[in-house]
Every structure is written in structure tokens, then in C-alpha cells.
Design a protein around this motif. Structure first.
Motif, mmCIF file in Angstrom:
data_model
loop_
_atom_site.group_PDB
_atom_site.id
_atom_site.type_symbol
_atom_site.label_atom_id
_atom_site.label_comp_id
_atom_site.label_asym_id
_atom_site.label_seq_id
_atom_site.Cartn_x
_atom_site.Cartn_y
_atom_site.Cartn_z
ATOM 1 N N ASP A 84 0.948 -1.075 -0.020
ATOM 2 C CA ASP A 84 0.001 0.038 0.087
ATOM 3 C C ASP A 84 1.012 1.266 -0.226
ATOM 4 N N LEU A 85 0.321 2.351 -0.584
ATOM 5 C CA LEU A 85 0.935 3.456 -0.565
ATOM 6 C C LEU A 85 -0.062 4.603 0.147
ATOM 7 N N ARG A 86 0.319 4.800 1.427
ATOM 8 C CA ARG A 86 -0.606 5.340 2.461
ATOM 9 C C ARG A 86 -0.199 7.081 2.443
ATOM 10 N N LEU A 87 -1.148 7.789 1.828
ATOM 11 C CA LEU A 87 -0.852 9.304 1.723
ATOM 12 C C LEU A 87 -1.959 10.024 2.195
ATOM 13 N N ASP A 88 -2.863 9.366 3.026
ATOM 14 C CA ASP A 88 -4.111 10.114 3.593
ATOM 15 C C ASP A 88 -3.428 11.137 4.447
ATOM 16 N N GLY A 89 -4.167 12.213 4.143
ATOM 17 C CA GLY A 89 -3.951 13.599 4.783
ATOM 18 C C GLY A 89 -2.766 14.081 4.348
ATOM 19 N N LEU A 113 -4.007 18.874 -2.151
ATOM 20 C CA LEU A 113 -3.206 18.908 -3.298
ATOM 21 C C LEU A 113 -3.529 19.979 -4.312
ATOM 22 N N ASN A 114 -2.649 20.510 -4.953
ATOM 23 C CA ASN A 114 -3.013 21.585 -5.902
ATOM 24 C C ASN A 114 -2.950 20.709 -7.071
ATOM 25 N N ALA A 115 -2.295 19.500 -7.575
ATOM 26 C CA ALA A 115 -2.614 18.732 -8.589
ATOM 27 C C ALA A 115 -2.274 17.258 -8.306
ATOM 28 N N LEU A 116 -2.973 16.463 -9.138
ATOM 29 C CA LEU A 116 -2.711 14.777 -8.858
ATOM 30 C C LEU A 116 -2.621 14.364 -10.059
ATOM 31 N N HIS A 117 -1.473 13.916 -10.546
ATOM 32 C CA HIS A 117 -1.136 13.059 -11.512
ATOM 33 C C HIS A 117 -1.024 11.602 -11.389
ATOM 34 N N LEU A 118 -2.355 10.919 -11.995
ATOM 35 C CA LEU A 118 -2.182 9.623 -11.748
ATOM 36 C C LEU A 118 -2.542 9.020 -13.326
ATOM 37 N N ASP A 119 -1.872 9.619 -14.120
ATOM 38 C CA ASP A 119 -2.102 9.213 -15.500
ATOM 39 C C ASP A 119 -1.308 8.190 -15.810
ATOM 40 N N GLN A 120 -1.393 6.963 -16.821
ATOM 41 C CA GLN A 120 -0.841 5.977 -17.252
ATOM 42 C C GLN A 120 -0.159 5.113 -15.909
ATOM 43 N N CYS A 121 -0.959 5.239 -15.072
ATOM 44 C CA CYS A 121 -0.826 4.465 -13.640
ATOM 45 C C CYS A 121 -1.441 3.080 -13.722
ATOM 46 N N ILE A 122 -0.989 2.097 -13.000
ATOM 47 C CA ILE A 122 -1.460 0.848 -12.842
ATOM 48 C C ILE A 122 -1.469 0.470 -11.444
ATOM 49 N N CYS A 123 -3.121 0.610 -10.803
ATOM 50 C CA CYS A 123 -2.932 0.048 -9.575
ATOM 51 C C CYS A 123 -3.905 -0.948 -9.239
ATOM 52 N N LEU A 124 -3.374 -2.220 -8.795
ATOM 53 C CA LEU A 124 -4.131 -3.604 -8.606
ATOM 54 C C LEU A 124 -5.308 -3.531 -7.667
ATOM 55 N N ALA A 125 -5.091 -2.679 -6.722
ATOM 56 C CA ALA A 125 -6.215 -2.629 -5.676
ATOM 57 C C ALA A 125 -6.909 -1.262 -5.959
ATOM 58 N N ASN A 126 -7.549 -0.727 -4.925
ATOM 59 C CA ASN A 126 -8.258 0.479 -5.082
ATOM 60 C C ASN A 126 -7.420 1.868 -4.788
ATOM 61 N N VAL A 127 -8.281 2.945 -5.456
ATOM 62 C CA VAL A 127 -7.689 4.279 -5.383
ATOM 63 C C VAL A 127 -8.581 4.800 -4.379
ATOM 64 N N SER A 128 -8.360 5.505 -3.186
ATOM 65 C CA SER A 128 -9.066 6.231 -2.230
ATOM 66 C C SER A 128 -8.970 7.619 -1.927
ATOM 67 N N LEU A 129 -10.043 8.435 -2.694
ATOM 68 C CA LEU A 129 -9.831 9.695 -2.398
ATOM 69 C C LEU A 129 -10.932 10.338 -1.486
ATOM 70 N N GLY A 130 -11.342 9.837 -0.727
ATOM 71 C CA GLY A 130 -12.533 10.240 0.271
ATOM 72 C C GLY A 130 -12.148 11.637 0.786
ATOM 73 N N GLY A 131 -13.060 12.581 0.741
ATOM 74 C CA GLY A 131 -12.710 13.779 1.298
ATOM 75 C C GLY A 131 -11.244 14.602 0.696
ATOM 76 N N VAL A 149 -12.565 3.096 -7.825
ATOM 77 C CA VAL A 149 -11.873 4.389 -7.397
ATOM 78 C C VAL A 149 -13.400 5.024 -6.231
ATOM 79 N N TRP A 150 -12.713 5.417 -4.919
ATOM 80 C CA TRP A 150 -13.676 5.771 -3.981
ATOM 81 C C TRP A 150 -13.511 7.169 -3.810
ATOM 82 N N ALA A 151 -14.462 7.881 -3.877
ATOM 83 C CA ALA A 151 -14.308 9.440 -3.903
ATOM 84 C C ALA A 151 -15.364 10.337 -3.073
ATOM 85 N N ARG A 152 -15.921 9.785 -2.223
ATOM 86 C CA ARG A 152 -16.876 10.157 -1.220
ATOM 87 C C ARG A 152 -16.414 11.611 -0.589
ATOM 88 N N GLY A 153 -16.989 12.700 -0.984
ATOM 89 C CA GLY A 153 -16.756 13.822 -0.309
ATOM 90 C C GLY A 153 -15.460 14.666 -0.971
#
Length: 173
Positions: A84-89, A113-131, A149-153
Motif C-alpha cells: 500500500d501507498l498511504r498518503l492520507d492527509g 493537493l494543487n494537482a494530482l497526476h495518476l495518468d498511465q498508472c496501474i493500481c491492482l487495488a483501489n484508489v481512495s480519495l475520500g474527502g 475508485v472511491w471519492a466520497r466527499g
């Protein structure tokens, strides 16, 4: 701690169950970990005054930057995450995960963040962007997000998603 000492600690061989505890450290000069293989670490709450680069690095274990502050770019282009890549907060000017591969979750819950570049990315699990708040562009172009992709809020300035493949579910996206 100086960046060279951090590099020395993080490039020690990966051992299951062991990690470098660098919570709350501050780095006043750029931290560059490009192209190296890194062991598990917890840099939660760390402050990087002049950016952090780990282009093409291999993250063998846990990679935690929860609640970290990165002034300047957080450049992880082409990196491989074996866990996992844990970048919450996270607080950062720009997060670059272009061409990255993540075998675990990418957790950006509550990130600012001012910008998020997830282009050409492979993620075998989920991407969580909640809040999460991305003031500018969220670029998901040509990515394969197998766990969904989870993006609630979450709030985004704009979204680019040409060629995006989401194989899991999407929640509030």
C-alpha cells in the motif's frame, strides 16, 4: 536528519515486519531517492521543505506518508509499490504518480493537493480519495485502476480521464 542519512536508512535491505520509523521528521533540503530500492517506512507527519523525489524507485514494503507536508513536488513517476501507498492527509503542491505501478491500495483520503497526476498508472487495488481536495487537475488518463475508485466527499478542480479503465466499483466519482 539530513537527506543522505534518510537515504542510508531507507536503502537497507527489506525485512518483513521491520520498518524505518521517521514520523515527524523535517527535511530542509531536497530529498532525492530516485531509482533506489526502499525498505518499509513510516514518515507520517514528516515535512519536506523542498520536495521529495523517488522517480523509478521500488518500494518493497509499506510506504507511509500519512499527514506529511511536501512543499514543492512529490515526484513518484515510474515508481513501483509492492504494498500500500498511504498518503492520507498528505499536503503537497503536486503529486506525480505518472507511470507508477501499485500492487496495493493508493490511499489519498483527506489529502490537500494543487494537482494530482495518476495518468498511465496501474493500481491492482483501489484508489481512495475520500474527502480529498485537488484544487487543480486530477489526471487519470490512460490508467488502469483494478480495484475501483472511491471519492466520497472529494473535490476536484477538473478531471482528465481519457482512456481510464476502472475494473472495480466507483463510489461518488
Amino acid at each position: 536528519m539530513i537527506p543522505d542519512a534518510l537515504r542510508d536508512m531507507l536503502t537497507q535491505p527489506w525485512v518483513h515486519g521491520a520498518h524505518f520509523d521517521g514520523r515527524g521528521l523535517r527535511f530542509t533540503t531536497p530529498v532525492v531517492l530516485d531509482g533506489v530500492t526502499l525498505r518499509s517506512f513510516d514518515l507520517s507527519g514528516a515535512v519536506f521543505d523542498q520536495g521529495l523525489s523517488a522517480r523509478g524507485a521500488v518500494f518493497r514494503g509499506m510506504a507511509w506518508l500519512k499527514g506529511a507536508e511536501v512543499h514543492g513536488p512529490l515526484d513518484l513517476r515510474g515508481a513501483v509499490f509492492c504494498n500500500d501507498l498511504r498518503l492520507d492527509g498528505l499536503r503537497a503542491d503536486a503529486l506525480h504518480l505518472t507511470e507508477a505501478r501499485c500492487e496495493g491500495v493508493i490511499d489519498l483520503d483527506g489529502a490537500r493537493l494543487n494537482a494530482l497526476h495518476l495518468d498511465q498508472c496501474i493500481c491492482l487495488a483501489n484508489v481512495s480519495l475520500g474527502g480529498a481536495q485537488v484544487l487543480g487537475a486530477l489526471d487519470l488518463s490512460d490508467s488502469d485502476l483494478m480495484g475501483g475508485v472511491w471519492a466520497r466527499g472529494a473535490q476536484f478542480g477538473s478531471i482528465a480521464s481519457d482512456g481510464l479503465l476502472v475494473e472495480g466499483r466507483t463510489v461518488d466519482f
